[in-house]
Design a protein around this motif. Structure first.
Motif, mmCIF file in Angstrom:
data_model
loop_
_atom_site.group_PDB
_atom_site.id
_atom_site.type_symbol
_atom_site.label_atom_id
_atom_site.label_comp_id
_atom_site.label_asym_id
_atom_site.label_seq_id
_atom_site.Cartn_x
_atom_site.Cartn_y
_atom_site.Cartn_z
ATOM 1 N N THR A 50 43.874 15.568 20.040
ATOM 2 C CA THR A 50 42.846 15.158 20.619
ATOM 3 C C THR A 50 41.640 15.957 20.079
ATOM 4 O OG1 THR A 50 43.695 14.693 22.638
ATOM 5 C CG2 THR A 50 41.597 15.057 22.669
ATOM 6 N N ALA A 51 41.803 17.190 19.703
ATOM 7 C CA ALA A 51 40.850 18.113 19.140
ATOM 8 C C ALA A 51 40.220 17.727 17.757
ATOM 9 C CB ALA A 51 41.147 19.470 19.225
ATOM 10 N N ALA A 52 41.423 17.268 17.078
ATOM 11 C CA ALA A 52 41.280 16.539 15.589
ATOM 12 C C ALA A 52 40.485 15.313 15.536
ATOM 13 C CB ALA A 52 42.445 16.490 14.707
ATOM 14 N N THR A 53 40.796 14.521 16.504
ATOM 15 C CA THR A 53 40.081 13.134 16.577
ATOM 16 C C THR A 53 38.554 13.443 17.053
ATOM 17 O OG1 THR A 53 42.103 11.919 17.269
ATOM 18 C CG2 THR A 53 40.211 10.735 17.853
ATOM 19 N N ALA A 54 38.378 14.332 18.012
ATOM 20 C CA ALA A 54 37.121 14.469 18.763
ATOM 21 C C ALA A 54 36.239 15.220 17.674
ATOM 22 C CB ALA A 54 37.161 15.319 19.841
ATOM 23 N N THR A 55 37.057 16.048 16.823
ATOM 24 C CA THR A 55 36.028 16.878 15.903
ATOM 25 C C THR A 55 35.461 15.945 14.940
ATOM 26 O OG1 THR A 55 37.256 18.976 16.210
ATOM 27 C CG2 THR A 55 36.121 18.910 14.268
ATOM 28 N N VAL A 56 36.552 15.023 14.338
ATOM 29 C CA VAL A 56 35.828 14.076 13.185
ATOM 30 C C VAL A 56 34.805 13.252 13.912
ATOM 31 C CG1 VAL A 56 36.581 12.046 11.741
ATOM 32 C CG2 VAL A 56 38.014 14.162 12.117
ATOM 33 N N TRP A 57 35.058 12.728 15.051
ATOM 34 C CA TRP A 57 33.968 11.656 15.610
ATOM 35 C C TRP A 57 32.661 12.288 15.948
ATOM 36 C CZ3 TRP A 57 33.115 6.755 15.064
ATOM 37 C CH2 TRP A 57 32.044 6.281 15.849
ATOM 38 N N CYS A 58 32.924 13.577 16.661
ATOM 39 C CA CYS A 58 31.507 14.114 17.207
ATOM 40 C C CYS A 58 30.586 14.551 16.054
ATOM 41 C CB CYS A 58 31.938 15.129 18.170
ATOM 42 S SG CYS A 58 32.553 14.869 19.883
ATOM 43 N N THR A 59 31.165 15.105 15.066
ATOM 44 C CA THR A 59 30.369 15.799 13.852
ATOM 45 C C THR A 59 29.610 14.597 13.125
ATOM 46 O OG1 THR A 59 32.436 15.878 12.381
ATOM 47 C CG2 THR A 59 31.560 17.898 13.789
ATOM 48 N N GLU A 60 30.650 13.365 12.907
ATOM 49 C CA GLU A 60 30.180 12.423 12.277
ATOM 50 C C GLU A 60 29.116 11.607 13.144
ATOM 51 O OE1 GLU A 60 29.245 9.327 9.404
ATOM 52 O OE2 GLU A 60 30.417 11.274 9.046
ATOM 53 N N PHE A 105 34.677 24.455 10.691
ATOM 54 C CA PHE A 105 36.051 24.681 11.048
ATOM 55 C C PHE A 105 37.163 23.736 10.488
ATOM 56 C CE2 PHE A 105 34.000 26.089 15.208
ATOM 57 C CZ PHE A 105 34.163 27.496 14.966
ATOM 58 N N GLY A 106 36.770 23.209 9.405
ATOM 59 C CA GLY A 106 37.428 22.536 8.485
ATOM 60 C C GLY A 106 37.048 21.126 8.072
ATOM 61 N N SER A 107 36.979 20.643 6.961
ATOM 62 C CA SER A 107 36.523 19.293 6.724
ATOM 63 C C SER A 107 37.233 18.040 7.335
ATOM 64 C CB SER A 107 36.700 19.126 4.984
ATOM 65 O OG SER A 107 37.928 18.921 4.783
ATOM 66 N N PRO A 108 36.471 16.876 7.465
ATOM 67 C CA PRO A 108 37.034 15.710 8.093
ATOM 68 C C PRO A 108 38.082 15.401 7.366
ATOM 69 C CG PRO A 108 34.640 15.717 7.797
ATOM 70 C CD PRO A 108 34.969 16.745 6.846
ATOM 71 N N ARG A 109 38.348 15.432 6.029
ATOM 72 C CA ARG A 109 39.722 15.278 5.435
ATOM 73 C C ARG A 109 40.899 16.246 5.975
ATOM 74 N NH1 ARG A 109 41.102 13.031 0.233
ATOM 75 N NH2 ARG A 109 39.074 12.749 -0.058
ATOM 76 N N GLU A 110 40.372 17.188 6.302
ATOM 77 C CA GLU A 110 41.474 18.347 6.809
ATOM 78 C C GLU A 110 41.931 18.020 8.099
ATOM 79 O OE1 GLU A 110 40.764 22.595 4.405
ATOM 80 O OE2 GLU A 110 39.297 22.023 6.127
ATOM 81 N N LEU A 168 46.003 14.315 11.594
ATOM 82 C CA LEU A 168 46.537 13.346 12.488
ATOM 83 C C LEU A 168 47.421 12.529 11.443
ATOM 84 C CD1 LEU A 168 42.693 12.239 13.662
ATOM 85 C CD2 LEU A 168 44.568 13.201 15.066
ATOM 86 N N GLY A 169 47.738 12.771 10.408
ATOM 87 C CA GLY A 169 48.824 11.994 9.530
ATOM 88 C C GLY A 169 47.917 10.875 8.958
ATOM 89 N N VAL A 170 46.657 10.989 8.796
ATOM 90 C CA VAL A 170 45.694 9.932 8.154
ATOM 91 C C VAL A 170 45.128 10.609 7.000
ATOM 92 C CG1 VAL A 170 43.768 8.284 8.499
ATOM 93 C CG2 VAL A 170 45.349 8.862 10.478
ATOM 94 N N GLY A 171 45.183 9.603 5.935
ATOM 95 C CA GLY A 171 44.736 10.171 4.590
ATOM 96 C C GLY A 171 44.442 8.910 3.780
ATOM 97 N N PRO A 172 43.975 9.085 2.503
ATOM 98 C CA PRO A 172 44.012 7.894 1.514
ATOM 99 C C PRO A 172 45.186 7.241 1.243
ATOM 100 C CG PRO A 172 43.226 10.279 0.642
ATOM 101 C CD PRO A 172 43.914 10.650 1.805
ATOM 102 N N GLY A 173 44.976 5.777 1.524
ATOM 103 C CA GLY A 173 45.917 4.790 1.399
ATOM 104 C C GLY A 173 46.566 4.716 2.969
ATOM 105 N N SER A 174 46.289 5.449 3.806
ATOM 106 C CA SER A 174 46.885 5.287 5.182
ATOM 107 C C SER A 174 46.492 3.834 5.949
ATOM 108 C CB SER A 174 46.469 6.295 6.052
ATOM 109 O OG SER A 174 47.082 7.527 5.498
#
Length: 315
Positions: free
Chosen positions: A251-261, A299-304, A309-315
């Motif tokens: 939840t924290a990882a998902t929210a961080t990517v979305w809120c900062t973007e 606290f880490g890049s969106p890629r990190e 979350l197990g999501v990356g290039p090609g996922s």
């Protein structure tokens, strides 16, 4: 929001509207307003940063962070939240640091590349391979780090002393709490960007009509509204995950990517819809834009985060 959380928000908003002066303090030696910080401490918000010291949860802490983000108020609060999470994660506060945080003591959590509050902290929390250590000012070397965001002071910290052993922390949880805190701050700042933009387009006229009356601009502000509302929902979900411990990492990882973007997009649209005035030093739009970009990598890049979350290039 409970009635207590509503009252907390309203009290903070009145205080910060009256006393938060980001521009005058961001260039000061400390980088924040010590008198305002003392007022905030007297209100008990630092006790909220260290939940074991009071009957509160991270849901109340989220309210504080959102309001501070709304005003871009420089200060030690985000660092206090992260520092308290680090101490609490050891399982026992053997050094008695949580009551000090609750009383307003400024501590610097040294996480990742940069440390928060380093230039003004009395205690530095440094994770090592065998555990978490508390170091004094005399046991560290602080190097200020230049950054895009003038409202947030960052530094690198090099330990020169042994320090006090505090225990073995759960650094994964500390990272997640830090990210949830950043989500709350980003959502609050994004909401303020939207408010400023709506107010501007209502007052500014073109061809004898307010800018807000043009359909194309209405659509763009509607898109901003969606971003703000979903960011606030994501920040709330992250805060609840901290409070309950349920599915916190994801939840924290998902929210961080979305809120900062979302914050970055809304801040960029604010500049576009304000026009030329937004790129002047005198207008606050560029400060929100810079804070948004700083938050994206704090606290880490969106890629990190997506990798967690197990999501990356090609996922």
């Amino acid at each position: 929001m409970t009635s207590e959380q509503d009252a907390l928000r309203d009290t903070l908003r009145r205080l910060l509207t009256r006393e938060s002066d980001t521009r005058s303090v961001m260039t000061s030696s400390s980088g924040y307003d010590e008198k305002l910080w003392a007022r905030l401490v007297s209100l008990g918000i630092t006790a909220l940063a260290a939940p074991p010291t009071c009957e509160a949860t991270f849901l109340e802490t989220r309210v504080v962070l959102s309001e501070l983000g709304r005003f871009l108020t420089p200060g030690p609060y985000l660092g206090s939240v992260v520092a308290a999470a680090a101490v609490e994660s050891t399982g026992s506060d053997i050094a008695g640091l949580l009551p000090e945080i609750a009383a307003g003591a400024v501590m610097s959590p040294v996480l990742g590349a940069y440390a928060l509050n380093a230039q003004v902290a009395d205690v530095f929390l440094v994770p090592r391979d065998d555990g978490l250590y508390a170091l004094s000012q005399s046991e560290v070397h602080v190097t200020p780090a230049g950054g895009m965001d003038p409202t947030r002071r960052l530094a690198t910290v090099t330990a020169t002393g042994a320090g006090r052993f505090l225990g073995v922390p759960d650094m994964a949880r500390v990272r997640d709490v830090a990210c949830a805190a950043l989500c709350a701050e980003s959502a609050g700042a994004a909401a303020r960007c939207l408010e400023l933009t709506v107010d501007h387009t209502r007052q500014r006229t073109q061809f004898g009509r307010p800018l807000a009356s043009f359909q194309a601009l209405k659509h763009r502000m509607a898109d901003m509204h969606v971003l703000v509302e979903t960011a606030e929902s994501a920040a709330l979900a992250a805060a609840k995950a901290v409070a309950t411990g349920e599915d916190l990492a994801r939840t924290a990882a998902t929210a961080t990517v979305w809120c900062t973007e979302a914050f970055s997009q809304v801040a960029a649209e604010m500049i576009q819809l304000h026009g030329g005035v937004a790129i002047t030093w005198e207008h606050d739009a560029h400060l929100y834009f810079k804070r948004a970009h700083g938050n994206t990598h704090l606290f880490g890049s969106p890629r990190e985060h997506t990798a967690r979350l197990g999501v990356g290039p090609g996922s």
